[in-house]
Design an enzyme around this catalytic site. Structure first.
Site, PDB file in Angstrom:
ATOM      1  N   GLU A 120      74.706  33.579  49.339  1.00 14.50           N
ATOM      2  CA  GLU A 120      74.793  32.477  48.378  1.00 14.50           C
ATOM      3  C   GLU A 120      75.201  31.171  49.070  1.00 14.50           C
ATOM      4  O   GLU A 120      74.776  30.086  48.677  1.00 14.50           O
ATOM      5  CB  GLU A 120      75.803  32.812  47.274  1.00 14.50           C
ATOM      6  CG  GLU A 120      75.380  33.953  46.373  1.00 14.50           C
ATOM      7  CD  GLU A 120      74.224  33.576  45.455  1.00 14.50           C
ATOM      8  OE1 GLU A 120      73.115  33.333  45.958  1.00 14.50           O
ATOM      9  OE2 GLU A 120      74.439  33.542  44.235  1.00 14.50           O
ATOM     10  N   THR A 168      71.005  25.644  42.035  1.00 10.33           N
ATOM     11  CA  THR A 168      72.465  25.781  41.896  1.00 10.33           C
ATOM     12  C   THR A 168      73.169  24.692  42.697  1.00 10.33           C
ATOM     13  O   THR A 168      74.172  24.119  42.269  1.00 10.33           O
ATOM     14  CB  THR A 168      72.893  27.183  42.383  1.00 10.33           C
ATOM     15  OG1 THR A 168      72.153  28.145  41.640  1.00 10.33           O
ATOM     16  CG2 THR A 168      74.373  27.423  42.187  1.00 10.33           C
TER      17      THR A 168
HETATM   18  N1  LIG Z   1      65.772  35.988  48.377  1.00 11.70           N
HETATM   19  C1  LIG Z   1      65.794  34.869  47.648  1.00 11.70           C
HETATM   20  N2  LIG Z   1      65.533  34.921  46.339  1.00 11.70           N
HETATM   21  C2  LIG Z   1      65.513  33.790  45.584  1.00 11.70           C
HETATM   22  N3  LIG Z   1      65.757  32.569  46.068  1.00 11.70           N
HETATM   23  C3  LIG Z   1      66.044  32.454  47.384  1.00 11.70           C
HETATM   24  C4  LIG Z   1      66.080  33.602  48.228  1.00 11.70           C
HETATM   25  N4  LIG Z   1      66.403  33.181  49.485  1.00 11.70           N
HETATM   26  C5  LIG Z   1      66.531  31.851  49.425  1.00 11.70           C
HETATM   27  N5  LIG Z   1      66.310  31.397  48.173  1.00 11.70           N
HETATM   28  C6  LIG Z   1      66.372  29.992  47.728  1.00 11.70           C
HETATM   29  O1  LIG Z   1      67.461  29.868  46.838  1.00 11.70           O
HETATM   30  C7  LIG Z   1      67.175  28.896  45.841  1.00 11.70           C
HETATM   31  C8  LIG Z   1      67.392  29.535  44.484  1.00 11.70           C
HETATM   32  O2  LIG Z   1      68.730  29.891  44.349  1.00 11.70           O
HETATM   33  P1  LIG Z   1      69.623  29.236  43.246  1.00 11.70           P
HETATM   34  O3  LIG Z   1      69.429  27.743  43.271  1.00 11.70           O
HETATM   35  O4  LIG Z   1      70.998  29.758  43.422  1.00 11.70           O
HETATM   36  O5  LIG Z   1      68.969  29.776  41.918  1.00 11.70           O
HETATM   37  P2  LIG Z   1      69.195  31.115  41.136  1.00 11.70           P
HETATM   38  O6  LIG Z   1      70.037  30.729  39.986  1.00 11.70           O
HETATM   39  O7  LIG Z   1      67.873  31.530  40.631  1.00 11.70           O
HETATM   40  O8  LIG Z   1      69.814  32.086  42.069  1.00 11.70           O
HETATM   41  C9  LIG Z   1      65.740  28.469  46.032  1.00 11.70           C
HETATM   42  O9  LIG Z   1      65.742  27.244  46.741  1.00 11.70           O
HETATM   43  C10 LIG Z   1      65.156  29.556  46.921  1.00 11.70           C
HETATM   44  O10 LIG Z   1      64.132  29.122  47.772  1.00 11.70           O
HETATM   45  N1  LIG Z   2      79.193  30.058  39.451  1.00  9.44           N
HETATM   46  C1  LIG Z   2      77.914  29.584  39.938  1.00  9.44           C
HETATM   47  C2  LIG Z   2      76.836  30.506  39.415  1.00  9.44           C
HETATM   48  C3  LIG Z   2      75.438  30.093  39.784  1.00  9.44           C
HETATM   49  O1  LIG Z   2      74.550  31.023  39.190  1.00  9.44           O
HETATM   50  P1  LIG Z   2      72.977  30.926  39.417  1.00  9.44           P
HETATM   51  O2  LIG Z   2      72.417  32.108  38.694  1.00  9.44           O
HETATM   52  O3  LIG Z   2      72.547  29.631  38.799  1.00  9.44           O
HETATM   53  O4  LIG Z   2      72.728  30.973  40.879  1.00  9.44           O
HETATM   54  C4  LIG Z   2      77.710  28.161  39.422  1.00  9.44           C
HETATM   55  O5  LIG Z   2      77.881  27.977  38.225  1.00  9.44           O
HETATM   56  O6  LIG Z   2      77.407  27.261  40.209  1.00  9.44           O
END
Ligand SMILES: Nc1ncnc2c1ncn2[C@@H]1O[C@H](COP(=O)(O)OP(=O)(O)O)[C@@H](O)[C@H]1O
Ligand SMILES: N[C@@H](CCOP(=O)(O)O)C(=O)O
Length: 293
Positions: A120, A168
């Site tokens: 993350e 995020t």
């Molecule tokens: N294995 C993965 N699965 C999904 N997203 C990924 C992965 N590895 C890297 N990413 C990147 O993480 C970002 C999505 O994560 P995030 O913003 O936390 O959204 P989510 O809430 O869907 O987790 C995108 O930019 C994506 O390209």
């Molecule tokens: N506590 C984090 C949780 C993010 O969750 P995601 O499913 O959007 O990756 C935040 O609120 O930033």
């Protein structure tokens, strides 16, 4: 070879910012790992075109490093990226469980939580564990610096995912740096109410505890149509509605008998705002499960 199913998750649940999480019975990622001299990643499925296959940029790469477990990895995405449904976390959680088995590393599920959270940090800048914890352990989870506690809870949910992306990383920029004492007192009360509701599998208490006066109002502004979606969900019987994770998904708790109507109203409200959306009628579910080895 090991194949696992790692579920989507909803973090925060309103009052538990960076602490609460819940595993969802659907959707999920399927992660397959095979021993290899060098790590390679292949991504297929929902939103695969937006996900890097470079191990330094994909969340599973950090898990490989932490477990010293090089592998040929295939991720079949069921959880759309930038959804607020723990998409990046599902892959990391699945990889942690699968690689731990493949290489017989002997880590407990609880020990895998901080390892998966390293993934993350790669995408959001913070190793928040509130998505990876429920994706690994299942149920409702409370994660703090001291570790994770989980309980099984039977609570029906609707998750409505609009056809827009919110990263995020971006949504963390709008989180206020300070909160008033009044808001803190309200948040603690709501969080405690929600936790009691989960322990009792009581959708009314869970919904009551979802209200958050600090973070959610700021994040809701990033989601076109949010206020109407929330109001229509309540009208259809939802007991609580909030932003799922960092958004744009919106999550509602409800009773089983109201779930279909809540989903229909939320979809209709997004449509009224000109936004296509998909609704998952789901519930709090299991953590990562091994499908094949
Ligand atoms: N294995 C993965 N699965 C999904 N997203 C990924 C992965 N590895 C890297 N990413 C990147 O993480 C970002 C999505 O994560 P995030 O913003 O936390 O959204 P989510 O809430 O869907 O987790 C995108 O930019 C994506 O390209
Ligand atoms: N506590 C984090 C949780 C993010 O969750 P995601 O499913 O959007 O990756 C935040 O609120 O930033």
């Amino acid at each position: 070879m090991v194949t696992v199913r790692a579920p989507a998750t909803s973090a925060n649940l309103g009052s538990g910012f960076d602490v609460f999480g819940a595993a969802l019975s659907r959707p999920a990622d399927v992660v397959t790992v095979e021993k290899a001299a060098e790590t390679t990643i292949e991504v297929t499925g929902v939103g695969a075109q937006y996900i890097p296959e470079d191990p330094d940029k994909n969340t599973v790469g950090a898990v490989v490093e932490a477990l010293d477990a090089p592998a040929r990895i295939h991720i079949d995405k069921g959880v759309r990226p930038a959804s607020g449904l723990g998409s990046s976390a599902a892959s990391a959680a699945g990889a942690a469980v699968a690689l731990n088995r493949l290489y017989d590393r002997g880590r407990s599920r609880e020990e895998l939580v901080p390892i998966a959270a390293e993934g993350e940090a790669v995408v959001s800048g913070v190793a928040h564990a509130d998505n990876v914890a429920p994706s690994i352990l299942g149920g409702f989870t409370v994660t703090t610096a001291q570790g994770t506690h989980s309980v099984d809870a039977a609570v029906p949910l609707v998750v409505c995912l609009p056809d827009v992306a919110v990263s995020t990383r971006d949504a963390r920029r709008v989180v206020p740096e300070t909160a008033s004492m009044e808001d803190l007192v309200e948040t603690v009360g709501n969080a405690a109410t929600l936790a009691v509701g989960m322990c009792r599998s009581d959708p009314a208490l869970v919904g009551l505890g979802m209200t958050d006066p600090v973070v959610t109002p700021e994040r809701a502004r990033l989601i076109t149509g949010y206020d109407d979606v929330r109001e229509r969900a309540f009208d259809a019987g939802a007991t609580g509605v909030t932003v799922s994770g960092a958004g744009p998904a919106v999550i509602a708790a409800c009773r089983e008998r109201d779930r279909r109507a809540v989903a229909a109203e939320m979809l209709d409200a997004f449509a009224g705002a000109g936004i296509e959306a998909r609704a998952y009628q789901t519930r709090i579910g299991r953590g990562t499960t091994v499908l094949d080895e």
